[in-house]
Each structure stands twice: as structure tokens, then as C-alpha cells.
Write an enzyme that holds these catalytic residues in place. Structure first.
Site: not given
Ligand code: B16
Ligand code: MG
Length: 220
Positions: A9-11, A17, A45-46, A49, A114-116, A118, A145, A169-170
């Protein structure tokens, strides 16, 4: 190729972040006229968006049109990017670089899960993008997730069966996703919160020496 692989996982695992998500979501809550606290931020978290915005609007008991939602998603992300684009390698969380070095030495492949949306930009900012064998992020999945999709795509990129993948994972939803994928889940953070994980560590520096060697002998 090794018998096991790792999905990160990233964040909250590689970088923090969440603090930047907090600042950007708080700015939106301020605009909409309600309080958004750090403990509210824990709920995001996780989470994707779009789902994060829904949770935030529930907290503020605010009802807005779909068009306004789209506008707020864009403006929140622009604010978030203003922080992300200032990130550098100093923001890599303790133990992460060392762990990647150890995995390289053991010839264990790793990908991002990661869910992000970005995630590629963030990895480039901190100088880790080229080290991952593959990236699975919010752009590559249709189900968030705790659905296991993100990690199952990660296993495909690793060319391994799910049961031979180790997930760091966090977030509770992330641990549940890893377990649903039948992978080995490692919770990084509060062990009580992440009590469904197979292993728990407060951070990556706590991983014992020989951890992966032991897993390798079990999976041969
Ligand atoms: P974005 P992860 C997640 O990252 C964040 O924990 C979560 O807070 C955020 O809403 C999600 O990414 C989406 O991020 O807006 O950049 O697409 O923990 O899955 O690495
Ligand atoms: Mg995370």
C-alpha cells in the site's frame, strides 16, 4: 522469479500523505461551513476519493448536486497536488527504503497496490517509481478496498498465486482486502485497529531480520 512477492500500500506504509489529504479535505469543509477534524480524517484512510467525499459530506450533513460533487473532487485534488508536488525522498517513511533494499537482495519482486489515483506521481516525487515491478492504483481498479481486486491484479503483475503474496497495509479496509484475496496480510500501525492482519508491526523498522527468509522456507 521468487516463490513469494510483496504488494505495498502507499499512503501510511511508504509515505504519509494522509496529512496532505487532511489539509485539502479540511479546506473544502471550511468552504462548506463545518468542522473537519483529524479524527474524522481517520475515516478516509485507504478509502477512494469519491467515497471520501461522501463520508465528508455525511459528517457535515451537507447535500449537494452531482455537478457540485464533481467540482469539489477536482478542487480538492488540485489542493492536494499543491502539497504532493513539493514532496521529496525525505518523506519516505522509516524502514521503507531499507525494506526495499532487503527485498532486492533476496530477489523478491514487489508491486504497489494503492487506492490513490496520484500514486505514480507520489512515487516519482520520492524517487521510488522505478523500483517497483508494477503499479496498481486507483486508475486501474473498478472496486475499492475491501474488495480484493487491487491486490489480485498485483498478484498477476507479480506472476504469483495470491497465497504467495505478502501485503503491507495501514488501513482496515486494506487488511480485509488482502485477507479476502487469501494473501498474507501485514498490518502497519495500531495492532488493535488492524487485528485482522496475520502479522502486526508499528512501522516498517520493526520487521525482524530474517522475516522474509522464514516466509520463503514456508512457501518453497
Ligand atoms: P487519491 P492508499 C489512499 O491511498 C489514501 O489512504 C486515501 O486517504 C485516499 O482517499 C485514496 O488513496 C485516494 O487517493 O485522491 O490520491 O486518488 O492508502 O490506498 O495508498
Ligand atoms: Mg494506506
Amino acid at each position: 522469479m521468487n516463490t513469494i512477492g510483496v504488494i505495498f500500500d502507499l499512503d501510511g506504509v511508504i509515505v504519509d500523505t494522509a496529512k496532505y489529504h487532511f489539509l485539502a479535505w479540511k479546506k473544502l469543509a471550511d468552504t462548506l461551513g463545518f468542522e473537519f477534524t483529524e479524527s474524522h480524517n481517520e475515516l478516509l484512510k485507504g478509502v477512494s476519493r469519491v467515497r471520501s467525499l461522501e463520508i465528508l459530506l455525511d459528517i457535515g450533513k451537507v447535500h449537494i448536486s452531482d455537478n457540485e460533487k464533481q467540482e469539489y473532487l477536482i478542487s480538492k485534488n488540485e489542493d492536494y497536488l499543491s502539497y504532493i508536488t513539493k514532496m521529496g525522498p525525505e518523506e519516505i517513511l522509516p524502514g521503507a527504503s531499507n525494506l526495499l533494499d532487503n527485498l532486492d537482495a533476496l530477489r523478491i519482486d514487489y508491486v504497489l497496490g494503492s487506492a490513490s489515483k496520484n500514486a505514480p506521481l507520489i512515487l516519482k516525487q520520492v524517487g521510488l517509481y522505478n523500483r517497483f515491478k508494477g503499479i496498481v492504483d486507483g486508475n486501474s481498479v473498478s472496486k475499492a478496498k475491501p474488495d480484493p481486486e487491487v491486490f489480485l491484479i498485483g498478484a498477476k503483475k507479480l506472476g504469483l498465486k495470491p497465497q504467495n503474496c505478502v501485503v503491507f497495509e495501514d488501513a482496515i479496509a486494506g487488511v480485509e482486502a488482502a485477507n479476502a484475496a487469501k494473501m498474507i496480510s501485514i498490518g502497519i500501525g495500531d495492532a488493535q485497529t488492524l487485528n485482522r492482519a496475520h502479522y502486526n508491526f508499528n512501522d516498517l523498522t520493526e520487521l525482524p531480520e530474517g522475516f522474509f527468509q522464514e516466509l520463503l522456507t514456508e512457501k518453497v
